[in-house]
Design a protein around this motif. Structure first.
Motif, short mmCIF file in Angstrom:
data_model
loop_
_atom_site.label_atom_id
_atom_site.label_comp_id
_atom_site.label_asym_id
_atom_site.label_seq_id
_atom_site.Cartn_x
_atom_site.Cartn_y
_atom_site.Cartn_z
N UNK A 1 11.10 -2.34 2.37
CA UNK A 1 10.58 -3.69 2.61
C UNK A 1 9.10 -3.73 2.25
N UNK A 2 8.55 -4.94 2.23
CA UNK A 2 7.12 -5.13 1.98
C UNK A 2 6.27 -4.27 2.91
N UNK A 3 6.63 -4.33 4.18
CA UNK A 3 5.85 -3.60 5.17
C UNK A 3 5.97 -2.10 5.00
N UNK A 4 7.14 -1.67 4.60
CA UNK A 4 7.32 -0.23 4.39
C UNK A 4 6.53 0.23 3.17
N UNK A 5 6.52 -0.60 2.13
CA UNK A 5 5.75 -0.23 0.94
C UNK A 5 4.27 -0.13 1.27
N UNK A 6 3.77 -1.10 2.06
CA UNK A 6 2.36 -1.06 2.45
C UNK A 6 2.08 0.20 3.27
N UNK A 7 2.98 0.52 4.18
CA UNK A 7 2.79 1.72 5.00
C UNK A 7 2.87 2.98 4.14
N UNK A 8 3.76 2.95 3.17
CA UNK A 8 3.89 4.08 2.25
C UNK A 8 2.58 4.32 1.51
N UNK A 9 2.02 3.24 0.96
CA UNK A 9 0.75 3.37 0.23
C UNK A 9 -0.36 3.83 1.17
N UNK A 10 -0.28 3.39 2.38
CA UNK A 10 -1.33 3.69 3.35
C UNK A 10 -1.28 5.14 3.81
N UNK A 11 -0.09 5.64 4.10
CA UNK A 11 0.03 6.94 4.76
C UNK A 11 0.43 8.08 3.83
N UNK A 12 1.30 7.79 2.88
CA UNK A 12 1.91 8.90 2.15
C UNK A 12 1.17 9.28 0.89
N UNK A 13 0.45 8.33 0.30
CA UNK A 13 -0.16 8.57 -1.00
C UNK A 13 -1.66 8.32 -0.95
N UNK A 14 -2.42 9.15 -1.65
CA UNK A 14 -3.82 8.87 -1.88
C UNK A 14 -4.01 8.63 -3.36
N UNK A 15 -4.67 7.54 -3.72
CA UNK A 15 -4.83 7.19 -5.13
C UNK A 15 -6.25 7.47 -5.61
N UNK A 16 -6.34 8.04 -6.79
CA UNK A 16 -7.64 8.24 -7.43
C UNK A 16 -7.54 7.66 -8.83
N UNK A 17 -8.52 6.84 -9.20
CA UNK A 17 -8.45 6.15 -10.49
C UNK A 17 -9.58 6.57 -11.41
N UNK A 18 -9.36 6.31 -12.67
CA UNK A 18 -10.38 6.60 -13.68
C UNK A 18 -11.68 5.85 -13.37
#
Ligand SMILES: Nc1ncnc2c1ncn2[C@@H]1O[C@H](COP(=O)(O)OP(=O)(O)O)[C@@H](O)[C@H]1O
Ligand SMILES: [Mg+2]
Lengths: 225, 243
Positions: free
Chosen positions: B77-94
């Motif tokens: 769900x939307x909320x799960x995706x937001x939680x996934x981005x928040x907790x499970x992944x760290x993003x680093x960009x160019x």
């Protein structure tokens, strides 16, 4: 594949946190905010000056003083002239268009920021709320400044027309005159102007903010403005 | 049994521009194990960032499935995706993607605010993380007041805020000079070996070769080949000779 803990649901942010984040953002982007807000300020200044000017004329006519310029008979009959109604409507339109335009720009130039916040776990609803809060504050502050400028303009004009009598009969508070004419009073006009600026700013930013919040982060972050 | 963190199944991504359809990913199948350091290599336009976006739930594939920790991402769900981005992944960009209106410290606390972590706790954690990336004396500077390398350090600290199991990095060194780039790579590698974070990094920086466990070569939206560390080491020797 191993059994893993299921992915939880993202929580809503307390309102106070949203408020703090939006204030911080406004504070740092102050210069930028002023530019966005200028559209609101101008529109409301125009509206308030026309309207206040009208109230002043009405009040002084009621008091029996005649303007050096206005034709007393005509003005007394009509109360608020069609020309003035027309001016007020025009100034409202200027307001709406100016504010909608500046809000659209303000949101568009922040697509990247929106995408980034979503990467960090922001819900779409939070993004929308943040923009509505920011634009609400901006709208209110910009409109307040505009209202004071408009008031100043109307007072200067009134002084020119009526001299110091202006302050004696100044229509600050709402009043009901004997002949039935009702005056809103300048205080309420300013309040009305501020609330109008705030509402228009919120309405103007809600559609672009909602659209931006819906974008997948990858797309939002691609946008270069 | 290997512990698979990321698995893609025939992932296709098409971009529609008017009547043109551009197939940026043409059926990607990869499996990434927990704790691995994976580099996605390939020329510009080969689809690295697109794949990065699919794995990080920053965009949806046109076809195919992405599984993270055994979860089918398209079922969230939307909320799960937001939680996934928040907790499970760290993003680093160019281009770092820091929020310019927030200080280094404010950038690092933001994901923790979204996670609902109490103020005192998140402030302390942000300080600890910024210390760790070597920015202890720059915490309350705005991104504009920091160099490229320092900004990327802030981005790394921010990526680690909620103790993600995966760090995704999209060309993290592309905007940096060789020495700064090297420092950033070492920092990311340290997370990988020290804390067991799975690192998936899109890159065409050859300095990434010798820290990677495996290299996935991407070309025209397809996996061209997958090389293991031992195969790489020989080539790194060659590359080193040229530099
Ligand atoms: N949002 C988009 N809209 C249209 N085309 C895109 C979009 N994103 C990427 N592309 C195209 O998809 C291809 C792969 O891009 P990308 O994944 O960014 O490559 P890389 O990161 O390897 O340089 C390129 O041809 C690029 O132009
Ligand atoms: Mg790329």
């Amino acid at each position: 594949m191993q059994q893993q803990t299921p992915i939880e649901e993202q929580i809503d942010l307390p309102f106070v946190e949203s408020l703090r984040i939006s204030f911080q953002s406004l504070k740092i982007r102050f210069g930028r905010s002023i530019i966005t807000t200028a559209g609101i300020t101008l529109g409301i200044a125009f509206l308030v000056s026309v309207w206040t000017n009208n109230e002043i004329e009405l009040a002084l006519q009621e008091s029996g003083r005649s303007s050096a310029i206005t034709n007393l008979d005509e003005a007394a009959e009509q109360g608020i002239s069609t020309k003035d109604i027309w001016l007020i409507i025009m100034s409202l339109i200027v307001c709406v268009v100016g504010i909608a335009n500046s809000m659209l720009m303000a949101v568009t130039e922040r697509f990247r920021e929106i995408g980034t916040m979503k990467c960090l776990g922001a819900l779409d609803g939070f993004v929308v709320r943040l923009f509505l809060l920011e634009s609400g504050f901006q709208g209110f502050a910009g409109a307040l400044i505009g209202a004071l400028i408009g008031l100043l303009g109307a007072v200067v004009l009134g002084l020119k027309n009526y001299g110091l009598d202006l302050f004696f009969y100044f229509p600050l508070l709402p009043a009901q005159h004997e002949n039935g004419a009702f005056q809103l009073g300048v205080l309420l006009i300013i309040l009305f102007g501020c609330i109008l600026g705030m509402i228009l700013a919120i309405i103007g930013s809600s559609f672009p903010a909602w659209r931006a919040a819906k974008l997948p982060p990858a797309e939002a972050m691609r946008t270069e403005v | 049994m290997p512990d698979i963190v990321v698995k893609t199944e025939d992932v296709v991504k098409e971009y529609r521009m008017g009547s043109n359809v551009l197939r940026a990913l043409d059926g990607i199948n990869i499996e990434i194990e927990r704790g691995e350091y994976i580099s996605l290599m390939g020329p510009s336009g080969s689809g690295k960032s697109t794949l990065f976006n699919m794995i990080g739930a920053l965009d949806r594939p046109t076809e195919g499935e992405v599984y993270i920790d055994g979860q089918n991402m398209s079922h969230l769900s939307q909320r799960q995706i937001a939680a996934f981005r928040c907790h499970r992944v760290g993003y680093i960009f160019q281009s770092y993607n820091l929020l310019n209106v927030r200080t280094a410290h404010g950038n690092v606390t933001l994901p923790m605010i979204f996670a609902g972590i109490p103020e005192k706790e998140r402030n302390e954690k942000a300080e600890k993380l910024l210390d760790m990336v070597g920015l202890g004396d720059r915490m309350y500077h705005l991104p504009d007041e920091l160099s490229g390398g320092q900004r990327q350090r802030v981005a790394i600290a921010r990526a680690l805020a909620n103790d993600p199991s995966i760090v995704l990095a999209d060309e993290p060194t592309a905007n940096l000079d060789t020495i700064t780039g090297r420092e950033i790579i070492d920092l990311i590698k340290k997370l990988n070996t020290g804390q067991g974070v799975t690192v998936i990094s899109a890159t065409h920086d050859l300095k990434m070769l010798d820290v990677s466990d495996r290299i996935v070569d991407i070309r025209d939206g397809l996996v061209e080949r997958i090389r293991n560390r031992d195969e790489i080491e020989i080539e790194v020797g060659e590359v080193g000779g040229h530099e």
